[in-house]
Design a protein around this motif. Structure first.
Motif, PDB file in Angstrom:
ATOM      1  N   GLU A 252      31.160 -14.829  -1.967  1.00 20.61           N
ATOM      2  CA  GLU A 252      30.482 -15.419  -3.127  1.00 20.61           C
ATOM      3  C   GLU A 252      29.005 -15.042  -3.137  1.00 20.61           C
ATOM      4  O   GLU A 252      28.400 -14.902  -4.199  1.00 20.61           O
ATOM      5  CB  GLU A 252      30.642 -16.934  -3.110  1.00 20.61           C
ATOM      6  CG  GLU A 252      30.125 -17.628  -4.362  1.00 20.61           C
ATOM      7  CD  GLU A 252      30.344 -19.128  -4.310  1.00 20.61           C
ATOM      8  OE1 GLU A 252      30.936 -19.677  -5.263  1.00 20.61           O
ATOM      9  OE2 GLU A 252      29.932 -19.750  -3.319  1.00 20.61           O
ATOM     10  N   GLY A 253      28.429 -14.892  -1.959  1.00 21.96           N
ATOM     11  CA  GLY A 253      27.037 -14.450  -1.880  1.00 21.96           C
ATOM     12  C   GLY A 253      26.084 -15.418  -1.220  1.00 21.96           C
ATOM     13  O   GLY A 253      24.868 -15.188  -1.228  1.00 21.96           O
ATOM     14  N   VAL A 254      26.604 -16.500  -0.621  1.00 19.61           N
ATOM     15  CA  VAL A 254      25.732 -17.440   0.082  1.00 19.61           C
ATOM     16  C   VAL A 254      25.021 -16.709   1.221  1.00 19.61           C
ATOM     17  O   VAL A 254      25.652 -15.991   2.001  1.00 19.61           O
ATOM     18  CB  VAL A 254      26.547 -18.629   0.627  1.00 19.61           C
ATOM     19  CG1 VAL A 254      25.654 -19.541   1.472  1.00 19.61           C
ATOM     20  CG2 VAL A 254      27.160 -19.418  -0.515  1.00 19.61           C
ATOM     21  N   GLY A 255      23.718 -16.852   1.282  1.00 15.30           N
ATOM     22  CA  GLY A 255      22.920 -16.182   2.299  1.00 15.30           C
ATOM     23  C   GLY A 255      22.140 -14.995   1.769  1.00 15.30           C
ATOM     24  O   GLY A 255      21.199 -14.535   2.426  1.00 15.30           O
ATOM     25  N   THR A 256      22.517 -14.503   0.591  1.00 12.78           N
ATOM     26  CA  THR A 256      21.805 -13.367  -0.004  1.00 12.78           C
ATOM     27  C   THR A 256      20.725 -13.860  -0.963  1.00 12.78           C
ATOM     28  O   THR A 256      20.767 -14.990  -1.448  1.00 12.78           O
ATOM     29  CB  THR A 256      22.760 -12.438  -0.764  1.00 12.78           C
ATOM     30  OG1 THR A 256      23.392 -13.165  -1.838  1.00 12.78           O
ATOM     31  CG2 THR A 256      23.833 -11.890   0.161  1.00 12.78           C
ATOM     32  N   SER A 257      19.789 -12.998  -1.266  1.00 12.28           N
ATOM     33  CA  SER A 257      18.679 -13.368  -2.149  1.00 12.28           C
ATOM     34  C   SER A 257      18.967 -13.088  -3.615  1.00 12.28           C
ATOM     35  O   SER A 257      18.276 -13.611  -4.495  1.00 12.28           O
ATOM     36  CB  SER A 257      17.410 -12.616  -1.726  1.00 12.28           C
ATOM     37  OG  SER A 257      17.599 -11.211  -1.855  1.00 12.28           O
TER      38      SER A 257
ATOM     39  N   LEU B  16      38.694 -10.855  -2.325  1.00 18.24           N
ATOM     40  CA  LEU B  16      39.128 -12.246  -2.199  1.00 18.24           C
ATOM     41  C   LEU B  16      38.468 -12.843  -0.967  1.00 18.24           C
ATOM     42  O   LEU B  16      38.698 -12.376   0.155  1.00 18.24           O
ATOM     43  CB  LEU B  16      40.652 -12.297  -2.066  1.00 18.24           C
ATOM     44  CG  LEU B  16      41.312 -13.662  -1.902  1.00 18.24           C
ATOM     45  CD1 LEU B  16      41.028 -14.558  -3.088  1.00 18.24           C
ATOM     46  CD2 LEU B  16      42.823 -13.487  -1.713  1.00 18.24           C
ATOM     47  N   GLY B  17      37.634 -13.865  -1.170  1.00 15.52           N
ATOM     48  CA  GLY B  17      36.895 -14.379  -0.030  1.00 15.52           C
ATOM     49  C   GLY B  17      36.390 -15.795  -0.202  1.00 15.52           C
ATOM     50  O   GLY B  17      36.808 -16.530  -1.100  1.00 15.52           O
ATOM     51  N   ASP B  18      35.449 -16.144   0.681  1.00 14.83           N
ATOM     52  CA  ASP B  18      34.867 -17.481   0.698  1.00 14.83           C
ATOM     53  C   ASP B  18      33.385 -17.392   0.351  1.00 14.83           C
ATOM     54  O   ASP B  18      32.996 -16.573  -0.490  1.00 14.83           O
ATOM     55  CB  ASP B  18      35.122 -18.153   2.050  1.00 14.83           C
ATOM     56  CG  ASP B  18      34.754 -17.251   3.237  1.00 14.83           C
ATOM     57  OD1 ASP B  18      33.749 -16.526   3.148  1.00 14.83           O
ATOM     58  OD2 ASP B  18      35.462 -17.290   4.261  1.00 14.83           O
ATOM     59  N   SER B  19      32.546 -18.219   0.978  1.00 14.74           N
ATOM     60  CA  SER B  19      31.127 -18.252   0.613  1.00 14.74           C
ATOM     61  C   SER B  19      30.403 -16.947   0.895  1.00 14.74           C
ATOM     62  O   SER B  19      29.454 -16.594   0.185  1.00 14.74           O
ATOM     63  CB  SER B  19      30.427 -19.397   1.348  1.00 14.74           C
ATOM     64  OG  SER B  19      30.551 -19.253   2.749  1.00 14.74           O
ATOM     65  N   ILE B  20      30.822 -16.228   1.920  1.00 13.45           N
ATOM     66  CA  ILE B  20      30.155 -14.962   2.227  1.00 13.45           C
ATOM     67  C   ILE B  20      30.379 -13.966   1.096  1.00 13.45           C
ATOM     68  O   ILE B  20      29.448 -13.286   0.651  1.00 13.45           O
ATOM     69  CB  ILE B  20      30.648 -14.396   3.577  1.00 13.45           C
ATOM     70  CG1 ILE B  20      30.252 -15.345   4.717  1.00 13.45           C
ATOM     71  CG2 ILE B  20      30.073 -12.998   3.822  1.00 13.45           C
ATOM     72  CD1 ILE B  20      30.798 -14.938   6.079  1.00 13.45           C
TER      73      ILE B  20
END
Length: 211
Positions: free
Chosen positions: A17-22, A11-15
């Motif tokens: 979700e995967g924002v910042g990953t390729s 359970l989380g936020d943008s991190i």
């Protein structure tokens, strides 16, 4: 805790979700799934979401203290990774430890943890504190406090419920104010890169296995 064949809800936020990953396979939870042979690594990360209920909820998404109710019921473990958005753009008051309202940061943590324990009485529930971020000493818009205050509340409320906390603020190895670390692990000063996600995965694997 043996991780092989376990089902884990993240359970989380943008991190999360995967924002910042390729690519999706580089998100920390999918790294853990691959390395530890999880049966499921369910991603309940939604960008911009916060722990506490906010006045602008419909603009930024439902808070953690509501969203946990819709997660799959058969998880062996729950990992909560949030709080940085409550600091970054949240307007809900911090409140006090005695609060049990979704409308304050303290109260929302109480609601979330008690709700998870009731929904998953046999699961291992853990929380992770926010990572360092480039603007972490800027007073929060809602309460005028630094990120460290929000991190401390997570530890305080989790301790009350005997919920283990992986303190990424203290031991992630990611500090974007150090240029070489920012370049490698968190180029935008907020969201971890592929390398940053692998580092988080490594810390979390060791933490879960020790439980």
């Amino acid at each position: 805790m043996v991780l092989t064949n376990k089902k884990i809800n993240f359970l989380g936020d943008s991190i999360t979700e995967g924002v910042g990953t390729s690519a999706p396979e580089n998100i920390y939870l999918n790294v853990i799934k691959a390395e530890c042979n999880l049966a499921e690594a369910r991603n309940y990360g939604i960008s911009c979401t916060r722990i506490a209920r906010q006045a602008d909820e419909f603009e930024y998404g439902h808070p953690f203290c509501d969203r946990y109710k819709s997660m799959d019921d058969d998880a062996d473990s729950i990992v909560i990774f949030g709080g940085t958005n409550d600091y970054g753009h949240g307007t809900a008051p911090i409140g006090a430890f005695e609060d049990r309202s979704e409308d304050t940061y303290y109260g929302a943590w109480h609601v979330l943890l008690r709700g998870l324990m009731e929904k998953y009485p046999r699961a291992t529930i853990v929380a992770m504190t926010p990572l360092h971020r480039h603007d972490e000493d800027t007073p929060s818009p809602g309460n005028g406090k630094p990120l460290k205050t929000y991190r401390g509340i997570i530890k305080e409320v989790c301790e009350y419920y005997a919920i283990p906390v992986l303190d990424l603020y203290a031991m992630s190895g990611i500090q974007p104010r150090v240029p070489i670390l920012r370049e490698k692990y968190m180029p935008d000063g907020l969201h971890p890169s592929d390398e940053g996600n692998r580092l988080i995965a490594s810390r979390l694997i060791g933490f879960l296995k020790a439980l």
